[in-house]
Write a protein that holds these residues in place. Structure first.
Motif, PDB file in Angstrom:
ATOM      1  N   ASP A  58      89.257  22.496 134.919  1.00 12.86           N
ATOM      2  CA  ASP A  58      90.335  23.475 135.094  1.00 12.86           C
ATOM      3  C   ASP A  58      90.018  24.764 134.338  1.00 12.86           C
ATOM      4  OD1 ASP A  58      91.817  21.750 136.685  1.00 12.86           O
ATOM      5  OD2 ASP A  58      92.862  20.864 134.965  1.00 12.86           O
ATOM      6  N   ARG A  59      89.482  24.620 133.144  1.00  5.28           N
ATOM      7  CA  ARG A  59      89.106  25.804 132.367  1.00  5.28           C
ATOM      8  C   ARG A  59      88.004  26.603 133.082  1.00  5.28           C
ATOM      9  NH1 ARG A  59      88.960  24.065 125.939  1.00  5.28           N
ATOM     10  NH2 ARG A  59      91.158  23.409 125.788  1.00  5.28           N
ATOM     11  N   MET A  60      87.061  25.886 133.672  1.00  2.00           N
ATOM     12  CA  MET A  60      85.985  26.556 134.403  1.00  2.00           C
ATOM     13  C   MET A  60      86.539  27.365 135.568  1.00  2.00           C
ATOM     14  SD  MET A  60      83.113  23.524 134.449  1.00  2.00           S
ATOM     15  CE  MET A  60      82.112  24.392 135.644  1.00  2.00           C
ATOM     16  N   ILE A  61      87.427  26.766 136.337  1.00  3.29           N
ATOM     17  CA  ILE A  61      87.999  27.450 137.504  1.00  3.29           C
ATOM     18  C   ILE A  61      88.769  28.694 137.075  1.00  3.29           C
ATOM     19  CG2 ILE A  61      89.715  27.246 139.345  1.00  3.29           C
ATOM     20  CD1 ILE A  61      88.872  24.294 139.600  1.00  3.29           C
ATOM     21  N   GLU A  62      89.564  28.580 136.024  1.00  2.00           N
ATOM     22  CA  GLU A  62      90.363  29.719 135.572  1.00  2.00           C
ATOM     23  C   GLU A  62      89.480  30.830 135.006  1.00  2.00           C
ATOM     24  OE1 GLU A  62      93.598  30.175 136.100  1.00  2.00           O
ATOM     25  OE2 GLU A  62      93.437  28.308 137.252  1.00  2.00           O
ATOM     26  N   ALA A  63      88.411  30.453 134.308  1.00  2.00           N
ATOM     27  CA  ALA A  63      87.492  31.466 133.779  1.00  2.00           C
ATOM     28  C   ALA A  63      86.795  32.200 134.916  1.00  2.00           C
ATOM     29  CB  ALA A  63      86.469  30.813 132.858  1.00  2.00           C
ATOM     30  N   MET A  64      86.397  31.470 135.951  1.00  2.00           N
ATOM     31  CA  MET A  64      85.767  32.098 137.111  1.00  2.00           C
ATOM     32  C   MET A  64      86.734  33.059 137.796  1.00  2.00           C
ATOM     33  SD  MET A  64      83.647  28.851 138.693  1.00  2.00           S
ATOM     34  CE  MET A  64      83.113  29.791 140.126  1.00  2.00           C
ATOM     35  N   PHE A  79      83.377  46.702 136.094  1.00  2.00           N
ATOM     36  CA  PHE A  79      82.427  46.388 137.160  1.00  2.00           C
ATOM     37  C   PHE A  79      81.142  45.841 136.554  1.00  2.00           C
ATOM     38  CE2 PHE A  79      81.285  50.788 136.096  1.00  2.00           C
ATOM     39  CZ  PHE A  79      79.900  50.718 136.026  1.00  2.00           C
ATOM     40  N   GLY A  80      80.353  45.195 137.411  1.00  2.00           N
ATOM     41  CA  GLY A  80      79.074  44.662 136.976  1.00  2.00           C
ATOM     42  C   GLY A  80      78.342  44.029 138.141  1.00  2.00           C
ATOM     43  N   ASP A  81      77.049  43.775 137.943  1.00  2.00           N
ATOM     44  CA  ASP A  81      76.274  43.100 138.986  1.00  2.00           C
ATOM     45  C   ASP A  81      76.148  41.628 138.628  1.00  2.00           C
ATOM     46  OD1 ASP A  81      74.419  42.996 136.959  1.00  2.00           O
ATOM     47  OD2 ASP A  81      73.005  44.386 137.894  1.00  2.00           O
ATOM     48  N   LEU A  95      89.196  34.635 136.382  1.00  2.00           N
ATOM     49  CA  LEU A  95      89.399  35.781 135.503  1.00  2.00           C
ATOM     50  C   LEU A  95      88.284  36.813 135.687  1.00  2.00           C
ATOM     51  CD1 LEU A  95      90.987  37.088 133.162  1.00  2.00           C
ATOM     52  CD2 LEU A  95      89.508  35.806 131.583  1.00  2.00           C
ATOM     53  N   VAL A  96      87.041  36.346 135.711  1.00  2.00           N
ATOM     54  CA  VAL A  96      85.911  37.261 135.890  1.00  2.00           C
ATOM     55  C   VAL A  96      85.904  37.839 137.299  1.00  2.00           C
ATOM     56  CG1 VAL A  96      83.390  37.427 135.943  1.00  2.00           C
ATOM     57  CG2 VAL A  96      84.522  36.120 134.125  1.00  2.00           C
ATOM     58  N   GLN A  97      86.128  36.981 138.291  1.00  2.00           N
ATOM     59  CA  GLN A  97      86.079  37.429 139.680  1.00  2.00           C
ATOM     60  C   GLN A  97      87.169  38.455 139.983  1.00  2.00           C
ATOM     61  OE1 GLN A  97      83.659  36.486 141.664  1.00  2.00           O
ATOM     62  NE2 GLN A  97      84.334  37.623 143.470  1.00  2.00           N
ATOM     63  N   ASP A  98      88.363  38.240 139.463  1.00  2.00           N
ATOM     64  CA  ASP A  98      89.493  39.112 139.788  1.00  2.00           C
ATOM     65  C   ASP A  98      89.469  40.433 139.026  1.00  2.00           C
ATOM     66  OD1 ASP A  98      90.370  37.156 141.484  1.00  2.00           O
ATOM     67  OD2 ASP A  98      91.939  36.386 140.144  1.00  2.00           O
ATOM     68  N   ASN A  99      88.809  40.459 137.877  1.00  2.00           N
ATOM     69  CA  ASN A  99      88.869  41.649 137.031  1.00  2.00           C
ATOM     70  C   ASN A  99      87.596  42.490 137.037  1.00  2.00           C
ATOM     71  OD1 ASN A  99      91.536  41.557 135.244  1.00  2.00           O
ATOM     72  ND2 ASN A  99      90.819  39.452 135.502  1.00  2.00           N
ATOM     73  N   ILE A 100      86.494  41.920 137.515  1.00  2.00           N
ATOM     74  CA  ILE A 100      85.219  42.642 137.499  1.00  2.00           C
ATOM     75  C   ILE A 100      84.724  42.805 138.935  1.00  2.00           C
ATOM     76  CG2 ILE A 100      82.890  42.725 136.565  1.00  2.00           C
ATOM     77  CD1 ILE A 100      85.106  42.741 134.432  1.00  2.00           C
TER      78      ILE A 100
END
Length: 398
Positions: A312-318, A350-352, A320-325
């Protein structure tokens, strides 16, 4: 590490060695074109005394029926030597224009280069007509363009294209030009990787590769469906390796082959036999102990407080990064190999793939989940187990 090219007809064979021709972790070719800059980053100068010159070879007439686009390839000569902080590369190409179609294609010279790592000097541009050499270097004016074909996808590499339309070229002429490039890699300045096909899908009279390298660092060589071996000469501190392929039989190109099967007989050269040397070169730029911005770290702590299960932590971290970067790849200079810090990525929004992978791995570590960054190749990753070690094998980070 490379992308300089002659016009397309002359490099069809070598261009298909995709995994072996990449110069950076994320090199992309683009369509947005910035205005021409006459002469920018392209110099004129004499030939270095380390370069070995050879006479133009003769094409084998038995392959005349397989000539493509009106161009009879005579010589592809590529010479490399190590220099402090990088490489010096000499590249010569000569061809004969045999008909009107060839005149349309062969009366211009075009090559690409990375201005962040390469300084290009054109040594000569000659037209040979009925045995008479007509020199064109002094009146040559290169136009230099920045082309970004994937700009609409957020992909930028900063490479430049140099273009020259040669005056007064005629059917029957031989075009012969040479250039020297001083390369200063962003990372891995002591590493060498080069690959080349020893036969093309069209006739060529001579393919010649010459590498001068420190004797204390013997080169590793991999042969793929060829028995061509180098002539090796040692002069104490340096050793010279010379490969020559004279009038090879053209190879019929094929598509949709397995990634570890190369269409063309080829040779790989690497200064190391250990992938660990590549890891050691890249690893310092992917430190996972870098500080995260306070507000971003607080969001991760909130995830840790809400979810106990690692998945669950992995999914939420992904998320967070996907939605904000958002995805933007600025693969110019350092950006072609080195990720920006997580703090910089969060601040910019943003980032690559390098940036986002490092940010995600750092986030997972904070959440108590062991995570590492890995380099891979999207299309030809299965071939990594067969090729010699090189930074250029990768085009993606996860």
């Amino acid at each position: 590490m490379g992308r300089a090219r002659h016009f397309q007809a002359a490099t069809t064979g070598a261009a298909r060695l995709t995994i072996l021709a990449r110069l950076t972790v994320l090199i992309v070719i683009c369509t947005v074109c910035w205005p021409a800059m006459a002469g920018t980053n392209v110099h004129k100068g004499s030939l270095g005394n380390w370069i070995e010159q050879v006479a133009l070879p003769k094409a084998d007439p038995q392959f005349d029926s397989q000539i493509k686009n009106g161009i009879s390839n005579l010589l592809s000569d590529y010479q490399i030597r190590k220099r402090p902080g990088g490489l010096e590369v000499f590249d010569r190409y000569a061809y004969k224009i045999v008909d009107r179609t060839g005149l349309e294609r062969g009366a211009a010279i075009s090559f690409e280069f990375d201005p962040a790592t390469s300084e290009v000097t054109v040594n000569w541009i000659d037209i040979i007509r009925d045995g008479v050499v007509i020199k064109h270097l002094s009146d040559a004016e290169f136009d230099v363009f920045r082309r970004e074909r994937d700009a609409e996808k957020g992909l930028f590499d900063g490479w430049l294209t140099a273009y020259l339309n040669i005056n007064d070229v005629r059917v029957g002429d031989i075009v012969d030009y040479g250039k020297t490039t001083v390369r200063t890699p962003i990372i891995g300045t002591d590493l060498l990787f080069h690959s080349f096909a020893v036969a093309w899908d069209e006739p060529i009279a001579l393919i010649r590769k010459r590498v001068t390298w420190p004797t204390v660092q013997p080169l590793n060589v991999r042969q793929v469906r060829t028995d061509i071996r180098p002539d090796v000469q040692s002069t104490g501190e340096t050793t010279t390796y010379l490969w020559q392929s004279a009038n090879p039989t053209p190879v019929k190109s094929q598509e949709y082959l397995p990634p570890d099967f190369l269409t063309y007989p080829s040779i790989e050269i690497s200064s190391t036999s250990k992938w660990q040397d590549i890891v050691d070169t890249v690893l310092p730029y992917y430190r996972l102990d870098q500080e995260l911005p306070a507000d971003f770290a607080a969001k991760l702590d909130a995830i840790a407080a809400k979810y106990d299960a690692p998945e669950d932590r992995m999914i939420e971290a992904m998320r967070l990064v996907q939605d904000n970067i958002r995805y933007v790849s600025l693969s110019m200079g350092r950006g072609s190999y080195i990720p920006r810090t997580p703090a910089t990525v969060v601040a910019s929004g943003f980032g690559d793939c390098k940036d986002k992978a490092l940010l995600l791995a750092s986030s997972l570590r904070r959440l108590g989940i062991h995570a590492d960054v890995a380099l891979t190749d999207l299309d030809e990753g299965l071939a990594l187990a067969t090729i010699l070690p090189t930074i250029r094998a990768f085009d993606h980070v996860i």
